[in-house]
Motif scaffolding. Structure first.
Motif, PDB file in Angstrom:
ATOM      1  N   PRO A 110      45.743 115.835  23.878  1.00  0.00           N
ATOM      2  CA  PRO A 110      44.268 116.061  24.160  1.00  0.00           C
ATOM      3  C   PRO A 110      43.438 115.813  22.890  1.00  0.00           C
ATOM      4  N   VAL A 111      44.019 116.372  21.824  1.00  0.00           N
ATOM      5  CA  VAL A 111      43.322 116.146  20.630  1.00  0.00           C
ATOM      6  C   VAL A 111      43.235 114.543  20.204  1.00  0.00           C
ATOM      7  N   MET A 112      44.316 113.877  20.395  1.00  0.00           N
ATOM      8  CA  MET A 112      44.120 112.585  20.212  1.00  0.00           C
ATOM      9  C   MET A 112      43.053 111.818  20.944  1.00  0.00           C
ATOM     10  N   PHE A 113      42.950 112.172  22.217  1.00  0.00           N
ATOM     11  CA  PHE A 113      41.992 111.721  23.289  1.00  0.00           C
ATOM     12  C   PHE A 113      40.738 111.742  22.699  1.00  0.00           C
ATOM     13  N   ASP A 114      40.392 113.288  22.402  1.00  0.00           N
ATOM     14  CA  ASP A 114      39.074 113.957  21.719  1.00  0.00           C
ATOM     15  C   ASP A 114      38.648 112.857  20.508  1.00  0.00           C
ATOM     16  N   GLY A 118      35.446 110.205  20.753  1.00  0.00           N
ATOM     17  CA  GLY A 118      34.585 110.808  19.658  1.00  0.00           C
ATOM     18  C   GLY A 118      34.084 112.253  19.980  1.00  0.00           C
ATOM     19  N   PHE A 119      34.552 112.961  20.921  1.00  0.00           N
ATOM     20  CA  PHE A 119      34.468 114.452  21.142  1.00  0.00           C
ATOM     21  C   PHE A 119      34.656 115.207  19.747  1.00  0.00           C
ATOM     22  N   LEU A 120      35.860 114.887  19.078  1.00  0.00           N
ATOM     23  CA  LEU A 120      36.445 115.553  17.827  1.00  0.00           C
ATOM     24  C   LEU A 120      35.405 115.526  16.839  1.00  0.00           C
ATOM     25  N   ASN A 121      34.777 114.155  16.451  1.00  0.00           N
ATOM     26  CA  ASN A 121      33.981 114.021  15.723  1.00  0.00           C
ATOM     27  C   ASN A 121      32.592 114.891  15.594  1.00  0.00           C
TER      28      ASN A 121
END
Length: 297
Positions: A110-114, A118-121
């Motif tokens: 899930p973190v990798m997909f974020d 672009g959601f993690l940014n």
């Protein structure tokens, strides 16, 4: 037209005492960390609610392992494991630990997909009290799923004849599952920040998953293995969770001093395997700290 601030209307712009109290609570770093972690954890559970296939598959797969492997060895000679226990009862602890391990190994996806979407940014540029709330939320989410899966497996194992440990035994199983999931989740999250994309992370998961299963005591005792594989299995963290859980299933009376594992270099008791798992978790958490600090900077 803009309104000028004069001494007469300045008082109306000041926050009231109730708002000041709320702002004081938000200024507390611990309160902000908890609030951020709960919000991010809620987001993950909302995603699970919208796409429950992950949890359903994570429950069905270990049930299939229990049923199919139990049927596969149904006609095995009585006592071939060295004691008068069924293979289903022997298998249950291995399925519990391996299911929790597999879920924790996927924690970084899930973190990798974020990252890729672009959601993690957006999270990293948000005014978070600490960006470690991102990691904490993912850890809480994975541990919660692991406990749900463990409860289902324990109940199914009892229905299939493996028995049900007492309250102390169930508490010890929960502790062992927690220690395995904590370390493997931290490792998976570290890989999610270190690897370039989800293809590489999935490749690591595929390469790691089954070898660690077969190089543990999940499916067979150490005495059944070749000498070189016994040494590898004795160094496998999964073995240090499987063996004490298996001891709990097979023995009503157990304690911290109970011998739960016969390694090639000697015997290990319950307290020792707990210490090994704690050291494993501490080593993983210490190793990923520099990586997380660089990524969060």
């Amino acid at each position: 037209m803009s309104q000028s601030i004069t001494p007469s209307n300045f008082k109306s712009l000041a926050p009231n005492p109730e708002m000041q109290g709320q702002m004081g609570d938000l200024g507390n770093p611990i309160s902000e960390f908890i609030q951020e972690t709960l919000a991010l954890t809620k987001r993950l559970f909302i995603q699970l609610k919208r796409r429950p296939s992950t949890l359903i598959a994570g429950v069905i797969q270990p049930l299939m392992w229990l049923i199919l492997f139990g049927a596969l060895f149904y006609q095995a000679p009585q006592g071939f494991l060295g004691t008068d226990i069924s293979y289903g009862k022997f298998l249950a602890p291995g399925v519990i630990v391996f299911t929790a391990f597999s879920g924790a190994l996927n924690a970084g996806l899930p973190v990798m997909f974020d990252r890729e979407f672009g959601f993690l940014n957006r999270l990293l540029v948000a005014p978070l009290a600490t960006r470690y709330s991102i990691v904490a939320a993912s850890t809480i989410y994975i541990i919660s799923l692991a406990f749900i899966q463990t409860a289902v497996i324990v109940a199914a194992s009892a229905f299939l004849g493996a028995g049900l440990p007492g309250f102390a035994g169930l508490s010890a199983i929960a502790l062992l599952v927690f220690l395995v999931v904590l370390g493997v989740t931290a490792l998976s999250l570290g890989l999610a920040f270190a690897l370039p994309g989800h293809i590489e992370l999935i490749a690591v998961i595929f390469v790691t998953n089954l070898p660690l299963l077969f190089a543990s005591t999940a499916l067979a005792p150490l005495s059944f293995m070749a000498n070189w594989l016994q040494w590898i299995a004795s160094l496998n963290p999964l073995t240090y969770a499987i063996e004490p859980i298996r001891y709990i299933y097979l023995n009503d009376g157990w304690g911290l001093g109970s011998t739960v594992m016969e390694a090639p270099w000697g015997t290990l008791n319950f307290a020792t395997v707990l210490l090994v798992l704690l050291v494993f978790d501490a080593a993983i958490l210490f190793a990923i700290q520099p990586l997380l600090r660089r990524r969060f900077a």
